[in-house]
Design a protein around this motif. Structure first.
Motif: not given
Length: 124
Positions: A107-112, A115-121
């Motif tokens: 879910d977080m990957r889809g939301l990010l 937004r076009g934001v790359k983050a570590r999960i």
């Protein structure tokens, strides 16, 4: 860089998850900010017996879900085709290269991604 905690991350802290505790110790040692959503806190807070959680929340920035944030979240949820307001709010707290501690990695990957934001999960 910051560490962002969703409800799953907060639950992991409350339960004493070792990998999450280690991540937060590194963040503290390196003066890395830790943030969460007021909605995520509301999802997991059940009272004063949550000593681990209470201790972490003391040093954690808790973002309110005010009118402007609510509008951003609503727009993001529309773009992402999802409806979880708290996950949406947590995801708008994430900046590039942050680490998000979550039990809902997909879910977080889809939301990010919306937004076009790359983050570590960090999956818990």
């Amino acid at each position: 860089m910051a560490v962002i905690l969703d409800a799953g991350g907060l639950i992991a802290i409350d339960r004493g998850d070792r990998s999450t505790t280690a991540l937060l110790r590194v963040a503290q040692a390196e003066s890395i900010p830790v943030r969460t959503s007021a909605g995520a806190v509301a999802q997991v807070w059940r009272g004063s017996r949550q000593a681990n959680l209470a201790r972490i929340l003391t040093g954690t920035e808790t973002a309110p879900l005010d009118r402007q944030a609510a509008k951003w979240v609503g727009e993001l949820l529309a773009r992402a085709g999802t409806s979880d307001v708290v996950d949406g709010h947590v995801s708008i707290l994430v900046n590039p290269n942050d680490t998000i501690v979550t039990s809902d990695a997909d879910d977080m990957r889809g939301l990010l991604q919306s937004r076009g934001v790359k983050a570590r999960i960090h999956q818990v």
